[in-house]
Design a protein around this motif. Structure first.
Motif, PDB file in Angstrom:
ATOM      1  N   LYS A  92      14.158   1.823  14.338  1.00  0.00           N
ATOM      2  CA  LYS A  92      14.543   0.922  15.434  1.00  0.00           C
ATOM      3  C   LYS A  92      15.178  -0.359  15.091  1.00  0.00           C
ATOM      4  O   LYS A  92      14.720  -0.880  13.965  1.00  0.00           O
ATOM      5  N   VAL A  93      16.528  -0.409  15.534  1.00  0.00           N
ATOM      6  CA  VAL A  93      17.117  -1.519  15.287  1.00  0.00           C
ATOM      7  C   VAL A  93      17.518  -2.245  16.705  1.00  0.00           C
ATOM      8  O   VAL A  93      18.039  -1.650  17.489  1.00  0.00           O
ATOM      9  N   PHE A  94      16.923  -3.497  17.249  1.00  0.00           N
ATOM     10  CA  PHE A  94      17.028  -4.196  18.324  1.00  0.00           C
ATOM     11  C   PHE A  94      18.104  -5.518  18.165  1.00  0.00           C
ATOM     12  O   PHE A  94      17.648  -6.065  17.209  1.00  0.00           O
ATOM     13  N   VAL A  95      19.103  -5.614  18.804  1.00  0.00           N
ATOM     14  CA  VAL A  95      19.930  -6.826  18.784  1.00  0.00           C
ATOM     15  C   VAL A  95      19.707  -7.468  20.263  1.00  0.00           C
ATOM     16  O   VAL A  95      20.437  -6.706  21.205  1.00  0.00           O
ATOM     17  N   GLY A  96      19.410  -8.608  20.283  1.00  0.00           N
ATOM     18  CA  GLY A  96      19.093  -9.275  21.711  1.00  0.00           C
ATOM     19  C   GLY A  96      20.442  -9.738  22.228  1.00  0.00           C
ATOM     20  O   GLY A  96      21.435  -9.827  21.618  1.00  0.00           O
ATOM     21  N   LYS A  97      20.447 -10.077  23.539  1.00  0.00           N
ATOM     22  CA  LYS A  97      21.461 -10.428  24.192  1.00  0.00           C
ATOM     23  C   LYS A  97      22.246 -11.637  23.794  1.00  0.00           C
ATOM     24  O   LYS A  97      21.430 -12.485  23.349  1.00  0.00           O
ATOM     25  N   GLU A  98      23.509 -11.684  24.131  1.00  0.00           N
ATOM     26  CA  GLU A  98      24.322 -12.755  23.547  1.00  0.00           C
ATOM     27  C   GLU A  98      24.394 -13.008  22.140  1.00  0.00           C
ATOM     28  O   GLU A  98      24.921 -14.108  21.862  1.00  0.00           O
ATOM     29  N   THR A  99      23.954 -12.049  21.275  1.00  0.00           N
ATOM     30  CA  THR A  99      24.234 -12.336  19.983  1.00  0.00           C
ATOM     31  C   THR A  99      25.751 -12.161  19.633  1.00  0.00           C
ATOM     32  O   THR A  99      26.299 -11.050  20.081  1.00  0.00           O
ATOM     33  N   ALA A 100      25.998 -12.666  18.645  1.00  0.00           N
ATOM     34  CA  ALA A 100      27.452 -12.676  18.002  1.00  0.00           C
ATOM     35  C   ALA A 100      27.110 -12.089  16.484  1.00  0.00           C
ATOM     36  O   ALA A 100      26.573 -12.943  15.776  1.00  0.00           O
ATOM     37  N   ILE A 101      27.818 -10.982  16.039  1.00  0.00           N
ATOM     38  CA  ILE A 101      27.907 -10.569  14.823  1.00  0.00           C
ATOM     39  C   ILE A 101      29.422 -10.508  14.116  1.00  0.00           C
ATOM     40  O   ILE A 101      30.058  -9.924  14.769  1.00  0.00           O
ATOM     41  N   ALA A 102      29.396 -11.259  13.193  1.00  0.00           N
ATOM     42  CA  ALA A 102      30.916 -11.252  12.603  1.00  0.00           C
ATOM     43  C   ALA A 102      31.142 -10.132  11.773  1.00  0.00           C
ATOM     44  O   ALA A 102      30.510  -9.022  11.803  1.00  0.00           O
ATOM     45  N   ALA A 103      32.442 -10.144  10.977  1.00  0.00           N
ATOM     46  CA  ALA A 103      33.066  -9.057  10.507  1.00  0.00           C
ATOM     47  C   ALA A 103      32.183  -8.667   9.150  1.00  0.00           C
ATOM     48  O   ALA A 103      31.424  -9.581   8.679  1.00  0.00           O
ATOM     49  N   ASN A 104      31.903  -7.466   8.887  1.00  0.00           N
ATOM     50  CA  ASN A 104      31.530  -6.886   7.356  1.00  0.00           C
ATOM     51  C   ASN A 104      30.077  -7.131   7.322  1.00  0.00           C
ATOM     52  O   ASN A 104      29.606  -7.123   6.151  1.00  0.00           O
ATOM     53  N   VAL A 144      11.281   3.100   5.818  1.00  0.00           N
ATOM     54  CA  VAL A 144      12.022   2.666   7.124  1.00  0.00           C
ATOM     55  C   VAL A 144      10.786   1.551   7.744  1.00  0.00           C
ATOM     56  O   VAL A 144       9.733   1.774   7.751  1.00  0.00           O
ATOM     57  N   GLN A 145      11.590   0.368   8.092  1.00  0.00           N
ATOM     58  CA  GLN A 145      10.837  -0.739   8.674  1.00  0.00           C
ATOM     59  C   GLN A 145      11.645  -1.109   9.936  1.00  0.00           C
ATOM     60  O   GLN A 145      13.202  -1.334   9.714  1.00  0.00           O
ATOM     61  N   GLU A 146      11.345  -1.367  11.075  1.00  0.00           N
ATOM     62  CA  GLU A 146      12.032  -1.846  12.133  1.00  0.00           C
ATOM     63  C   GLU A 146      12.716  -3.217  11.878  1.00  0.00           C
ATOM     64  O   GLU A 146      12.467  -4.002  11.109  1.00  0.00           O
ATOM     65  N   VAL A 147      14.002  -3.479  12.604  1.00  0.00           N
ATOM     66  CA  VAL A 147      14.580  -4.652  12.665  1.00  0.00           C
ATOM     67  C   VAL A 147      14.647  -5.340  13.936  1.00  0.00           C
ATOM     68  O   VAL A 147      15.245  -4.470  14.807  1.00  0.00           O
ATOM     69  N   TYR A 148      14.443  -6.511  14.110  1.00  0.00           N
ATOM     70  CA  TYR A 148      14.633  -7.075  15.611  1.00  0.00           C
ATOM     71  C   TYR A 148      15.364  -8.429  15.075  1.00  0.00           C
ATOM     72  O   TYR A 148      15.023  -9.474  14.537  1.00  0.00           O
ATOM     73  N   ILE A 149      16.550  -8.449  16.045  1.00  0.00           N
ATOM     74  CA  ILE A 149      17.367  -9.566  16.138  1.00  0.00           C
ATOM     75  C   ILE A 149      17.340 -10.360  17.494  1.00  0.00           C
ATOM     76  O   ILE A 149      17.516  -9.790  18.508  1.00  0.00           O
ATOM     77  N   GLY A 150      16.683 -11.668  17.538  1.00  0.00           N
ATOM     78  CA  GLY A 150      16.465 -12.058  18.879  1.00  0.00           C
ATOM     79  C   GLY A 150      17.830 -12.377  19.675  1.00  0.00           C
ATOM     80  O   GLY A 150      19.001 -12.133  19.124  1.00  0.00           O
ATOM     81  N   MET A 151      17.680 -12.986  20.829  1.00  0.00           N
ATOM     82  CA  MET A 151      18.994 -13.278  21.493  1.00  0.00           C
ATOM     83  C   MET A 151      19.567 -14.560  21.209  1.00  0.00           C
ATOM     84  O   MET A 151      18.806 -15.254  20.645  1.00  0.00           O
ATOM     85  N   ASN A 152      20.865 -14.473  21.515  1.00  0.00           N
ATOM     86  CA  ASN A 152      21.622 -15.949  21.402  1.00  0.00           C
ATOM     87  C   ASN A 152      21.714 -16.146  19.754  1.00  0.00           C
ATOM     88  O   ASN A 152      22.043 -17.223  19.490  1.00  0.00           O
ATOM     89  N   CYS A 153      21.671 -15.010  18.970  1.00  0.00           N
ATOM     90  CA  CYS A 153      21.850 -15.332  17.448  1.00  0.00           C
ATOM     91  C   CYS A 153      23.325 -15.136  16.941  1.00  0.00           C
ATOM     92  O   CYS A 153      24.153 -14.804  17.761  1.00  0.00           O
ATOM     93  N   LYS A 154      23.616 -15.805  15.660  1.00  0.00           N
ATOM     94  CA  LYS A 154      24.985 -15.762  15.277  1.00  0.00           C
ATOM     95  C   LYS A 154      24.737 -15.433  13.879  1.00  0.00           C
ATOM     96  O   LYS A 154      24.041 -15.906  13.048  1.00  0.00           O
ATOM     97  N   ILE A 155      25.176 -14.112  13.746  1.00  0.00           N
ATOM     98  CA  ILE A 155      25.275 -13.565  12.242  1.00  0.00           C
ATOM     99  C   ILE A 155      26.641 -13.680  11.547  1.00  0.00           C
ATOM    100  O   ILE A 155      27.650 -12.768  12.147  1.00  0.00           O
ATOM    101  N   TYR A 156      26.934 -14.679  10.506  1.00  0.00           N
ATOM    102  CA  TYR A 156      28.049 -14.728   9.937  1.00  0.00           C
ATOM    103  C   TYR A 156      28.800 -13.804   9.147  1.00  0.00           C
ATOM    104  O   TYR A 156      27.758 -12.772   8.514  1.00  0.00           O
TER     105      TYR A 156
END
Length: 166
Positions: free
Chosen positions: A56-68, A92-104
């Motif tokens: 499982k990989v979850f990416v929360g709402k309004e999150t922005a993920i930059a290039a590469n 394997v281990q799940e990944v959770y990215i909360g809402m409104n995050c920014k990943i450069y």
């Protein structure tokens, strides 16, 4: 582009730019997996995302993920020395990215990572671990460099454990 749509749930307003690999892995080294990839509403992903998922990989709402950026819940084992790592069983281990995050740009999000809401990940960071809401992390390995202090109502520097520096 390599995308396995049957394992992906996409919220309204999601944008995924060109050259993305968003792949659910169902079989590897003789093991079966049941991947679930979920993007909340209005997630914005720039070019060349590399996302592989066996659980499982979850990416929360309004999150922005930059290039590469790489996001994966998979780690190749290296238990048997006479077999190349790429052919060994995966962990394997799940990944959770909360809402409104920014990943450069060029960040790598590794298995078992949990990012709270509104976490900023600095460019070129290698991220593994659990990070609280409203913090900025950076480095290889990524550490907390500042977080929001709700008592003082401002961003403040922290030590690497996230404790405010007095």
């Amino acid at each position: 582009m390599q995308i396995t749509p049957k394992f992906i749930k996409i919220g309204k307003g999601v944008v995924i730019r060109e050259y993305a690999r968003v792949e659910g892995i169902t079989k590897y080294a003789g093991e079966n997996f049941f991947p679930k990839i979920e993007f909340g509403e209005n997630v914005k992903i720039q070019q060349s995302l590399h996302l592989t998922c066996a659980k499982k990989v979850f990416v929360g709402k309004e999150t922005a993920i930059a290039a590469n950026v790489t996001i994966t819940d998979i780690n190749h084992g290296y238990e048997i020395l006479d077999i190349p790592p790429e052919r060994q069983k995966i962990n394997v281990q799940e990944v959770y990215i909360g809402m409104n995050c920014k990943i450069y740009n060029n960040a790598v999000i590794l298995p078992g990572t949990i990012l709270g809401k509104q976490v900023i990940v600095g460019a070129n960071s290698v991220v593994k671990g659990v990070f609280p809401d409203y913090c900025v992390i950076a480095g290889a390995p990524a550490k907390i460099i500042k977080r929001y202090n709700f008592t003082n109502k401002q961003w403040e520097k922290t030590n690497f454990n996230g404790d405010f520096i007095l």
